[in-house]
Design a protein around this motif. Structure first.
Motif, mmCIF file in Angstrom:
data_model
loop_
_atom_site.group_PDB
_atom_site.id
_atom_site.type_symbol
_atom_site.label_atom_id
_atom_site.label_comp_id
_atom_site.label_asym_id
_atom_site.label_seq_id
_atom_site.Cartn_x
_atom_site.Cartn_y
_atom_site.Cartn_z
ATOM 1 N N ASP A 28 -2.355 8.273 4.001
ATOM 2 C CA ASP A 28 -1.826 6.968 4.390
ATOM 3 C C ASP A 28 -2.040 6.799 5.898
ATOM 4 O O ASP A 28 -1.345 7.437 6.688
ATOM 5 C CB ASP A 28 -0.330 6.910 4.035
ATOM 6 C CG ASP A 28 0.214 5.493 4.040
ATOM 7 O OD1 ASP A 28 -0.553 4.565 4.359
ATOM 8 O OD2 ASP A 28 1.408 5.319 3.726
ATOM 9 N N GLU A 29 -2.996 5.997 6.259
ATOM 10 C CA GLU A 29 -3.334 5.768 7.679
ATOM 11 C C GLU A 29 -3.586 7.088 8.412
ATOM 12 O O GLU A 29 -2.906 7.394 9.405
ATOM 13 C CB GLU A 29 -2.200 5.027 8.397
ATOM 14 C CG GLU A 29 -1.738 3.770 7.720
ATOM 15 C CD GLU A 29 -2.600 2.579 8.102
ATOM 16 O OE1 GLU A 29 -3.483 2.718 8.965
ATOM 17 O OE2 GLU A 29 -2.397 1.511 7.500
ATOM 18 N N LYS A 47 0.840 -1.220 0.000
ATOM 19 C CA LYS A 47 0.000 0.000 0.000
ATOM 20 C C LYS A 47 0.868 1.261 0.000
ATOM 21 O O LYS A 47 0.735 2.118 -0.866
ATOM 22 C CB LYS A 47 -0.901 0.068 1.254
ATOM 23 C CG LYS A 47 -1.809 -1.097 1.491
ATOM 24 C CD LYS A 47 -2.711 -0.858 2.683
ATOM 25 C CE LYS A 47 -1.981 -0.699 4.010
ATOM 26 N NZ LYS A 47 -1.360 -1.912 4.537
ATOM 27 N N SER A 48 1.751 1.340 0.996
ATOM 28 C CA SER A 48 2.551 2.561 1.133
ATOM 29 C C SER A 48 3.538 2.710 -0.021
ATOM 30 O O SER A 48 3.838 3.830 -0.441
ATOM 31 C CB SER A 48 3.308 2.561 2.466
ATOM 32 O OG SER A 48 2.383 2.635 3.531
ATOM 33 N N THR A 73 -5.480 4.767 2.803
ATOM 34 C CA THR A 73 -5.194 3.425 3.294
ATOM 35 C C THR A 73 -5.522 3.459 4.781
ATOM 36 O O THR A 73 -5.382 4.499 5.426
ATOM 37 C CB THR A 73 -3.715 3.031 3.144
ATOM 38 O OG1 THR A 73 -2.956 3.743 4.120
ATOM 39 C CG2 THR A 73 -3.188 3.323 1.768
ATOM 40 N N GLY A 79 3.668 5.770 -2.276
ATOM 41 C CA GLY A 79 4.984 6.412 -2.322
ATOM 42 C C GLY A 79 5.399 6.709 -3.757
ATOM 43 O O GLY A 79 5.952 7.774 -4.047
ATOM 44 N N PRO A 81 1.253 11.649 4.831
ATOM 45 C CA PRO A 81 1.963 10.383 5.048
ATOM 46 C C PRO A 81 1.582 9.722 6.373
ATOM 47 O O PRO A 81 0.893 10.322 7.208
ATOM 48 C CB PRO A 81 3.426 10.796 5.060
ATOM 49 C CG PRO A 81 3.399 12.204 5.531
ATOM 50 C CD PRO A 81 2.108 12.802 5.077
ATOM 51 N N GLN A 82 2.070 8.512 6.523
ATOM 52 C CA GLN A 82 1.758 7.735 7.726
ATOM 53 C C GLN A 82 2.501 8.289 8.953
ATOM 54 O O GLN A 82 1.938 8.393 10.029
ATOM 55 C CB GLN A 82 2.190 6.297 7.465
ATOM 56 C CG GLN A 82 1.513 5.278 8.322
ATOM 57 C CD GLN A 82 1.912 3.860 7.907
ATOM 58 O OE1 GLN A 82 2.392 3.114 8.717
ATOM 59 N NE2 GLN A 82 1.723 3.505 6.659
#
Lengths: 316, 257
Positions: A161-162, A44-45, A192, A49, A84-85
């Motif tokens: 992302d999260e 996923k990342s 995600t 990315g 981003p996460q």
């Protein structure tokens, strides 16, 4: 049909030979609220990315609103906002500086950047903290700061992302409301998440990825229709030590003593209540067992793990 | 991006860099002033008075250009290497990578940030030196060009070091084991005419020698090497290092997966 994101044959092989992405094809329509789901290490990342230029791809094509990353990188990036996460802002800078500096990277003059920053910091409840060093913010505030930063240049595609990892339920709900509002106003959103209830509550379309391959890419509705069995949780009046007799149904007590009943899709609940009534058992309340998407997700990923040597799509 | 947007992006990077080193002035601006004051007192006054003349000037006057240049070199390099590596370490380099800023604007912004600190330190050290000696500028244009190009060159060096570094140790290795020895052996404290032929020849391959002497020529009018050769050497190094830095950025070395 116009797409916010088109991915074709995307592969990523790291220096040690590990193939994180094995030829992914993915399309996300304009205006969609899209979830990319998968277990840890599924890709996923890495996928996000590559889209956000943080990871170099090995092969394949990525287009953001029709702009190819290989030939029109700048135009593609102008349409893209990334959350981003991990926290990745300068911990020593003030909240407002972080957001306006990001706007500057997109070529937005300071005067205009301040207006945009004020708008999003207010919407995300951070305006009062604008002169606070970012390191002193709570975890939830830091997440919201990253969303404000990603939106300051008004992107048409927002990648998260999260976004709600480690955020309490109240704040999570308020972030959902904010994101839904953004989506209603035309921003395409891809997220995600490990909270499958989040994907079920927010997204219209879902892709499930595992071992660097897309297992499924379809609408949430179609995905959920695949569930042949739904579990209902019944709180019985008076408490019961012995499982009631329910012919034709699988049943059990959960850890709290409530009765769980598996019901085949389309068969209805009438017979459950009839049989309980015949035994003199009253039902205080009833709910479905959370969460339907999670059940399906676990089933798909497990099937893929069991058959990793074969074509994963054939296992669904 | 339009030219105006590119300018805004460049200005954003530059102003962020200036904001950073002025916010921590006690770590960035004050130490060179203190260190150079000590050099002036100890080497210039106490020891220099016993040395007598060098290159036709008082020893204090002779070492001032080299010490100013040493401060400029160290500060330009340190600013970029620490700032860019910290961005890598904290992952906030990703803020730049997801944005549409072209690589050459990123490089120019950081290099100019390093130059701003280096030149600022140059002015501070020059002002400090005036408390110890009298300075007359022989060729002010040469002074300005040499100091600007030198600070640009070492800011580029710091950028490359930061790109290649994977841990904090890596950003101190080059300044400690390469930059400092080359600076001390680059004719800051002596004229290479004092050296035997062999070591004079060895000194000629030290790039810092050209910068120190170019600058010294601008201030005192004396130099161990032709000042125009000095400028040529600095320009050549700038072109080479800029090409290396842009190539590293294009490949995403150490910043993209």
């Amino acid at each position: 049909m116009a797409y916010a994101l088109e991915i074709q044959g995307l592969t990523k092989t790291y220096g040690d030979g590990f193939q994180a992405l094995k030829g992914i094809d993915l399309k996300v329509a304009k205006g969609d609220f899209f979830a990319l789901l998968g277990p840890n290490g599924a890709g996923k990342s890495t996928t996000l990315g590559v889209v956000s230029s943080l990871v170099n791809k090995s092969a394949g094509q990525v287009r953001v609103f029709g702009h190819d990353l290989d030939t029109e990188l700048s135009a593609a990036k102008l349409n893209l906002g990334v959350v981003p996460q991990e926290f990745n802002f300068n911990q020593f800078e003030k909240v407002l500086d972080i957001v306006t500096t990001q706007a500057g990277y997109y070529g937005i003059p300071l005067k205009q950047a301040l207006i945009s920053a004020e708008k999003y910091l207010k919407q995300l409840g951070l305006w009062d903290k604008r002169n606070t060093p970012s390191r002193t913010l709570s975890g939830g505030m830091k997440r919201r700061l990253m969303i404000a930063r990603a939106l300051v240049h008004e992107p048409r595609l927002l990648i998260l992302d999260e976004p709600t990892a480690g955020v309490d339920i109240e704040l999570r709900r308020s972030m959902w409301t904010f994101l839904q509002e953004m989506n209603r106003n035309g921003t395409t959103i891809i997220l995600t998440t490990h909270y499958l209830e989040e994907a079920e509550a927010l997204c219209r379309n879902i892709a499930i990825i595992d071992h660097g391959q897309i297992l499924r890419n379809t609408s949430k509705r179609e995905l959920l229709q695949q569930l042949s069995v739904e579990t209902f949780v019944l709180d019985l009046a008076g408490g019961h030590q012995q499982l009631p007799q329910l012919d034709g149904y699988v049943r059990r007590f959960d850890k709290d003593g409530a009765l769980e009943v598996d019901v085949q899709k389309g068969s209805g609940l009438n017979q459950v209540f009839v049989q309980l009534q015949q035994q003199g058992i009253e039902v205080d309340s009833m709910r479905t067992k959370a969460n339907r998407l999670e059940e399906l997700f676990v089933r798909m990923v497990e099937a893929n793990a069991d058959n990793s040597d074969n074509d994963p799509k054939a296992q669904l | 991006m339009t030219p105006h947007a590119l300018w805004t992006a460049f200005y954003t990077i530059l102003s962020r860099e200036i904001r950073r080193f002025t916010r921590i002035w006690a770590q960035t601006l004050l130490p060179p002033a203190v260190t150079m004051t000590l050099y002036f007192v100890i080497f210039g006054n106490l020891i220099g008075s016993r040395i007598g003349q060098m290159g036709g000037f008082d020893y204090m006057q002779f070492i001032v250009p080299g010490l100013i240049m040493m401060a400029v070199i160290t500060s330009s390099y340190a600013n970029v290497v620490s700032s860019f590596f910290s961005m890598k370490f904290q992952h906030n380099i990703e803020e730049l990578l997801v944005s549409p800023v072209p690589n050459w604007v990123i490089l120019t912004g950081y290099v100019c940030g390093g130059m701003a600190r280096g030149l600022g330190i140059g002015v501070i050290v020059t002002l400090v030196s005036l408390a110890f000696t009298h300075l007359e500028f022989h060729n002010i244009l040469m002074v300005v060009i040499t100091v600007i190009l030198t600070s640009a060159l070492f800011a580029l060096g710091g950028f490359i070091n930061a790109m290649l570094a994977t841990k904090f140790d890596d950003i101190s290795i080059v300044p400690t084991f390469i930059l400092t020895p080359l600076t001390y052996l680059g004719g800051v404290f002596y004229s290479i005419d004092l050296l035997p032929d062999f070591w004079r020849g060895v000194s000629m391959i030290n790039p810092i020698l050209y910068m120190v002497n170019g600058f010294r020529y601008g201030i005192l009018g004396v130099s161990d090497v032709n000042p125009f050769v000095s400028l040529g050497m600095i320009l050549l190094f700038i072109v080479v290092l800029a090409a290396v830095a842009l190539n590293l950025l294009r490949r995403g070395k150490g910043i993209r997966n």
